[in-house]
Structures are given as structure tokens and as C-alpha cells.
Scaffold this motif. Sequence first.
Motif, PDB file in Angstrom:
ATOM      1  N   VAL A 194     121.743  10.003  35.155  1.00 30.66           N
ATOM      2  CA  VAL A 194     122.440  11.069  35.863  1.00 30.66           C
ATOM      3  C   VAL A 194     123.185  10.457  37.045  1.00 30.66           C
ATOM      4  O   VAL A 194     122.761   9.432  37.590  1.00 30.66           O
ATOM      5  CB  VAL A 194     121.437  12.159  36.335  1.00 30.66           C
ATOM      6  N   GLN A 195     124.281  11.073  37.428  1.00 35.98           N
ATOM      7  CA  GLN A 195     125.035  10.575  38.576  1.00 35.98           C
ATOM      8  C   GLN A 195     124.378  11.009  39.881  1.00 35.98           C
ATOM      9  O   GLN A 195     123.681  12.033  39.935  1.00 35.98           O
ATOM     10  CB  GLN A 195     126.466  11.102  38.517  1.00 35.98           C
ATOM     11  N   ALA A 196     124.622  10.255  40.906  1.00 34.63           N
ATOM     12  CA  ALA A 196     124.113  10.617  42.225  1.00 34.63           C
ATOM     13  C   ALA A 196     124.577  12.023  42.600  1.00 34.63           C
ATOM     14  O   ALA A 196     125.731  12.389  42.352  1.00 34.63           O
ATOM     15  CB  ALA A 196     124.597   9.609  43.267  1.00 34.63           C
ATOM     16  N   GLY A 197     123.654  12.795  43.170  1.00 36.87           N
ATOM     17  CA  GLY A 197     123.939  14.176  43.507  1.00 36.87           C
ATOM     18  C   GLY A 197     123.601  15.162  42.405  1.00 36.87           C
ATOM     19  O   GLY A 197     123.600  16.379  42.639  1.00 36.87           O
ATOM     20  N   GLY A 198     123.310  14.642  41.244  1.00 34.83           N
ATOM     21  CA  GLY A 198     122.997  15.486  40.103  1.00 34.83           C
ATOM     22  C   GLY A 198     121.536  15.906  40.063  1.00 34.83           C
ATOM     23  O   GLY A 198     120.754  15.613  40.978  1.00 34.83           O
ATOM     24  N   SER A 199     121.188  16.596  38.980  1.00 31.51           N
ATOM     25  CA  SER A 199     119.832  17.137  38.819  1.00 31.51           C
ATOM     26  C   SER A 199     119.273  16.751  37.458  1.00 31.51           C
ATOM     27  O   SER A 199     120.018  16.504  36.503  1.00 31.51           O
ATOM     28  CB  SER A 199     119.846  18.664  38.938  1.00 31.51           C
ATOM     29  N   LEU A 200     117.951  16.755  37.413  1.00 30.09           N
ATOM     30  CA  LEU A 200     117.255  16.440  36.173  1.00 30.09           C
ATOM     31  C   LEU A 200     115.877  17.080  36.253  1.00 30.09           C
ATOM     32  O   LEU A 200     115.285  17.138  37.345  1.00 30.09           O
ATOM     33  CB  LEU A 200     117.117  14.928  36.015  1.00 30.09           C
ATOM     34  N   ARG A 201     115.365  17.556  35.130  1.00 33.02           N
ATOM     35  CA  ARG A 201     114.003  18.062  35.081  1.00 33.02           C
ATOM     36  C   ARG A 201     113.211  17.273  34.057  1.00 33.02           C
ATOM     37  O   ARG A 201     113.626  17.171  32.897  1.00 33.02           O
ATOM     38  CB  ARG A 201     113.951  19.556  34.724  1.00 33.02           C
ATOM     39  N   ILE A 202     112.106  16.741  34.483  1.00 32.93           N
ATOM     40  CA  ILE A 202     111.224  16.041  33.578  1.00 32.93           C
ATOM     41  C   ILE A 202     109.952  16.865  33.383  1.00 32.93           C
ATOM     42  O   ILE A 202     109.584  17.674  34.249  1.00 32.93           O
ATOM     43  CB  ILE A 202     110.909  14.608  34.055  1.00 32.93           C
TER      44      ILE A 202
END
Length: 123
Positions: A11-19
Motif C-alpha cells: 500500500v502507498q504511504a497514507g493509505g489503509s489496510l485491514r489485516i
Amino acid sequence: VQLQASGGGLVQAGGSLRISCTTDGRTFSTYYMGWFRQAPGKEREFVAAVAWLGGSTYYADSVKGRFTISRDNAKNTVYLQMNSLKPEDTAVYYCAKRKYTGDPYQRASYDAWGQGTQVTVSS
């Protein structure tokens, strides 16, 4: 108890992710769950933890205000929502089950670990 982490990615910086982390334990709701991470060449460090029913949560200072840990006991799953990601968040993320008691911030308090999921944040 077996733990299975998933959802990592690039993911790019500033983005979001859910694990996510799913367990096969029928007593999932009776123990704390935590997330740790390990970057190359560094020690595994605490990220977040959540109590049995989700009422109490704990965060490392480096992620406070950006990450949110939650759990769904009906699905035997714990989540880590990561927002405003930074390149320094790049690491393998591990979910873990805490022993019956112990400091939720300490790695030694956990007695079962998932296999890890890679999170990479590009600048």
C-alpha cells in the motif's frame, strides 16, 4: 490453538489496510488477542491488543490514533485496521493469543502465534 493471519499487502504511504487473524479455538472469547510486528533486522514489537469482549484495547505509541484493533467473537477473528500508513510500518505482522494472565504489552505474555502476514508501505 492455531492462528491464521491474512490481509497483508502493498500500500502507498497514507493509505489503509485491514489485516485479520482467525483462530480455531472454541474458547476464543476467553482470552486477549494481540498484534505484533517485526521489521527486517529488528526485534518483534508490540502493536496492539484487545481484551476478551473488546472493551479494553492497548496500543503502542507509534500507532496510537492510526490503528484500531477489534474482534468478532462469533467469527473467532481479530482485526487490525491500519490507517495513515507510513513506510516505517513496513513489517511482518503477527497475531498472538495471550496466556490467561500477563501484561498485554509484553511478548512473553503470549503463548500462541500466527504465521505472519507481510505489510509493505511504499513512499
